[in-house]
Design a protein around this motif. Structure first.
Motif, short mmCIF file in Angstrom:
data_model
loop_
_atom_site.label_atom_id
_atom_site.label_comp_id
_atom_site.label_asym_id
_atom_site.label_seq_id
_atom_site.Cartn_x
_atom_site.Cartn_y
_atom_site.Cartn_z
N ASP A 341 29.59 -44.26 -21.82
CA ASP A 341 28.41 -43.39 -21.89
C ASP A 341 28.82 -42.08 -21.23
O ASP A 341 29.93 -41.98 -20.67
CB ASP A 341 27.17 -44.02 -21.26
CG ASP A 341 25.90 -43.52 -21.96
OD1 ASP A 341 25.81 -42.30 -22.19
OD2 ASP A 341 25.01 -44.33 -22.30
N GLN A 342 27.96 -41.07 -21.32
CA GLN A 342 28.43 -39.72 -21.00
C GLN A 342 28.69 -39.48 -19.51
O GLN A 342 29.39 -38.53 -19.17
CB GLN A 342 27.46 -38.69 -21.58
CG GLN A 342 27.32 -38.76 -23.11
CD GLN A 342 28.62 -38.65 -23.87
OE1 GLN A 342 29.08 -39.61 -24.50
NE2 GLN A 342 29.27 -37.50 -23.81
N HIS A 343 28.18 -40.32 -18.62
CA HIS A 343 28.53 -40.17 -17.20
C HIS A 343 30.04 -40.36 -17.02
O HIS A 343 30.62 -39.81 -16.10
CB HIS A 343 27.75 -41.19 -16.34
CG HIS A 343 28.10 -42.62 -16.62
ND1 HIS A 343 28.00 -43.19 -17.87
CD2 HIS A 343 28.58 -43.60 -15.82
CE1 HIS A 343 28.39 -44.45 -17.82
NE2 HIS A 343 28.75 -44.72 -16.58
N MET A 344 30.65 -41.11 -17.93
CA MET A 344 32.10 -41.34 -17.84
C MET A 344 32.87 -40.10 -18.26
O MET A 344 33.97 -39.84 -17.76
CB MET A 344 32.48 -42.55 -18.69
CG MET A 344 31.90 -43.83 -18.11
SD MET A 344 31.80 -45.18 -19.30
CE MET A 344 33.47 -45.78 -19.30
N LEU A 345 32.28 -39.32 -19.16
CA LEU A 345 32.92 -38.05 -19.53
C LEU A 345 32.88 -37.11 -18.32
O LEU A 345 33.87 -36.47 -17.98
CB LEU A 345 32.17 -37.43 -20.72
CG LEU A 345 32.67 -36.06 -21.18
CD1 LEU A 345 34.06 -36.16 -21.81
CD2 LEU A 345 31.71 -35.42 -22.17
N LEU A 346 31.71 -37.07 -17.66
CA LEU A 346 31.58 -36.20 -16.48
C LEU A 346 32.54 -36.64 -15.38
O LEU A 346 33.13 -35.81 -14.68
CB LEU A 346 30.13 -36.20 -15.97
CG LEU A 346 29.06 -35.74 -16.97
CD1 LEU A 346 27.71 -35.62 -16.27
CD2 LEU A 346 29.41 -34.40 -17.62
N ALA A 347 32.71 -37.96 -15.25
CA ALA A 347 33.60 -38.48 -14.20
C ALA A 347 35.04 -38.04 -14.41
O ALA A 347 35.81 -37.95 -13.46
CB ALA A 347 33.51 -40.00 -14.17
N LEU A 354 32.01 -29.69 -10.80
CA LEU A 354 31.30 -29.88 -12.07
C LEU A 354 29.85 -29.43 -11.91
O LEU A 354 29.19 -29.83 -10.95
CB LEU A 354 31.32 -31.37 -12.44
CG LEU A 354 30.30 -31.82 -13.49
CD1 LEU A 354 30.72 -31.34 -14.89
CD2 LEU A 354 30.18 -33.35 -13.50
N TYR A 355 29.38 -28.61 -12.83
CA TYR A 355 27.98 -28.16 -12.81
C TYR A 355 27.32 -28.59 -14.11
O TYR A 355 27.83 -28.32 -15.19
CB TYR A 355 27.94 -26.63 -12.69
CG TYR A 355 26.66 -26.08 -12.09
CD1 TYR A 355 25.40 -26.45 -12.58
CD2 TYR A 355 26.70 -25.17 -11.04
CE1 TYR A 355 24.24 -25.94 -12.02
CE2 TYR A 355 25.54 -24.65 -10.47
CZ TYR A 355 24.31 -25.05 -10.96
OH TYR A 355 23.15 -24.54 -10.42
N VAL A 356 26.17 -29.26 -13.97
CA VAL A 356 25.40 -29.64 -15.15
C VAL A 356 24.04 -28.94 -15.05
O VAL A 356 23.37 -29.05 -14.03
CB VAL A 356 25.20 -31.18 -15.22
CG1 VAL A 356 24.27 -31.57 -16.36
CG2 VAL A 356 26.55 -31.88 -15.37
N SER A 373 23.21 -38.63 -15.66
CA SER A 373 24.62 -38.73 -16.03
C SER A 373 25.48 -38.17 -14.89
O SER A 373 26.46 -38.82 -14.46
CB SER A 373 24.81 -37.94 -17.31
OG SER A 373 26.06 -38.10 -17.84
N ALA A 374 25.09 -37.00 -14.38
CA ALA A 374 25.82 -36.40 -13.25
C ALA A 374 25.75 -37.33 -12.04
O ALA A 374 26.75 -37.55 -11.34
CB ALA A 374 25.24 -35.03 -12.91
#
Ligand code: GTR
Length: 436
Positions: A341-347, A354-356, A373-374
């Motif tokens: 899921d997209q939290h893994m992309l952010l990780a 990292l700024y969301v 996610s962040a």
């Protein structure tokens, strides 16, 4: 007929029973199936979901330190390649640069602008991308630079008449008269805030995403996924439009590394919306980007896919089939089957800053899903002793929270505005410039 019904074990009563059962089934399942296909704007309907564990290796062992994370990171990249964005070619092709124009008195003398053509093959011909770079005029040492792709050609990011008109933007090509073409200069200037950035000591680099691949389902046929397939030894369907755009960001970085006026350790990749998705994927693959900013990137970007709110995998694949690889379509209405899921992309950005960012009226991008996610990427930042958001709940509107991972939700629409840029400047100053 009678015998036939008898043979089938059916009579009128039986038929009635079957149709009753079918109706009940439809009544129960119909809305559920439909609900999954539709998007949802009702928080009470989101339902429960379990995110895949970011810190668990495929062997089932938990990541216990930096070395383990390296392994897990490689696994996660591969999962995103296989299921979402496709490959991000490692080969740089025979890239070379040509500075086409330098203006030492850009923006009334406040900036220097350089327009650089980035060629992807040995020859000096297509395919190439044109990049514009603004640097503060009065700098004595290499400067930090924000880089990002633009939607409408380089001439759209500022009214500056020195910017070469995009050769590829389909709308622009419709205008044949010079006077008409001048009118569309600076069309998206409110999204770039070049003057402000220059005034605060930053450079800005941008290029038109259509130079890499035009944004429509058949765009790959004329874009780099086709024109570079031999050079990069990759078939068009092995990657996606988002991967092609992300790869282009890395090629801009290749140029920036050669420019003495740029601090190559302080290049921050940014992007709005679909180009925010590309910025995240570029930042995940290319660790030369010192920090990554996702502005309203939503589904397939920062927002969690399993959270049923706003745009869904089904909707994005239906409207933009070219953005992701074909396999991503197998997760339409079935996000739980996705191994990521997209939290893994952010990780994957960790330990880099990292700024969301979200916007209150941008429900389509699911602001809460972007925040969560962040939040769920934080355990990876903790491995590096970096502080994340530092809060459990979403912050008040127009207030940023967090350190190495930061978040805000701005009042207003899906856009990137001065408010956002000012936060990004502070973020870069605090994380990259002052703190070494
Ligand atoms: C929307 C799309 C979003 C977002 C946006 C944009 O139509 O559904 O995922 O990427 O476009 O790029 O402006």
């Amino acid at each position: 007929m009678r015998n036939y019904k008898k043979a089938m074990g059916l009579n009128m009563g039986g038929i009635a029973k079957i149709s009753f059962c079918l109706t009940v089934l439809l009544l129960c399942w119909g809305p559920l199936l439909q609900a999954q296909e539709e998007f949802n704007y009702d928080e009470s309907k989101v339902g429960a979901y379990t995110l895949p564990a970011v810190l668990e290796l495929s062997s089932g062992r938990l990541v216990s330190g930096n070395k383990d994370w390296k392994k897990r990171r490689t696994e996660i990249i591969k999962l995103f390649e296989d299921n979402v964005y496709g490959k991000f070619p490692k080969k740089r092709s025979n890239i070379h640069f040509e500075t086409l124009k330098i203006d030492r008195h850009a923006l009334s003398g406040r900036a220097i602008s350089k327009q650089v053509r980035i060629y992807f093959t040995k020859e000096k011909k297509q395919p190439y991308m044109d990049m514009i770079l603004y640097l503060p005029a009065k700098v004595t040492k290499p400067v930090p630079v924000f880089i990002g792709l633009n939607f409408k050609g380089n001439q759209s990011i500022d009214g500056d008449s020195a910017i070469m008109l995009s050769e590829k933007h389909p709308e622009l090509l419709k205008y044949t008269k010079a006077k008409e073409q001048q009118l569309i200069r600076g069309e998206q200037a409110e999204r770039w805030e070049i003057d402000t950035l220059i005034g605060r000591g930053f450079g800005v680099a941008s290029a038109y995403y259509g130079d890499l691949e035009l944004d429509y389902p058949e765009g790959w046929k004329t874009g780099i996924r086709t024109t570079l397939k031999e050079t990069l030894a990759i078939q068009p369907q092995e990657w996606s439009a988002i991967s092609a755009w992300a790869w282009g960001l890395s090629r801009m970085m290749d140029y920036l590394e050669t420019d003495q006026q740029v601090n190559k350790k302080q290049v921050i990749v940014t992007g709005h919306s679909r180009l925010g998705k590309a910025a995240l994927w570029a930042g995940a693959n290319d660790t030369r980007f010192a920090a990554v900013i996702s502005n309203n990137s939503g589904e397939g970007g920062a927002a969690l896919s399993r959270r049923w709110f706003g745009e869904t995998i089904n909707r994005i694949n239906t409207n933009f089939p070219h953005w992701f690889v074909d396999r991503y379509k197998t997760y339409n209405n079935n996000a739980t089957a996705l191994p990521v899921d997209q939290h893994m992309l952010l990780a994957l950005i960790a330990p880099r800053p990292l700024y969301v960012a979200s916007a209150t009226e941008d429900l389509w991008a699911d602001p809460r899903g972007e925040f969560l996610s962040a939040k769920n990427a934080e355990p990876v930042y903790s491995l590096f002793h970096k502080k994340g958001l530092g809060v459990v709940d979403m912050p008040a509107t127009d207030t940023s929270v967090g350190e190495t991972v930061r978040y805000h939700i701005r009042t207003g629409k899906h856009n990137i505005l001065l408010f956002d840029w000012l936060r990004y400047i502070d973020f870069a100053n605090e994380n990259l410039i002052k703190i070494k």
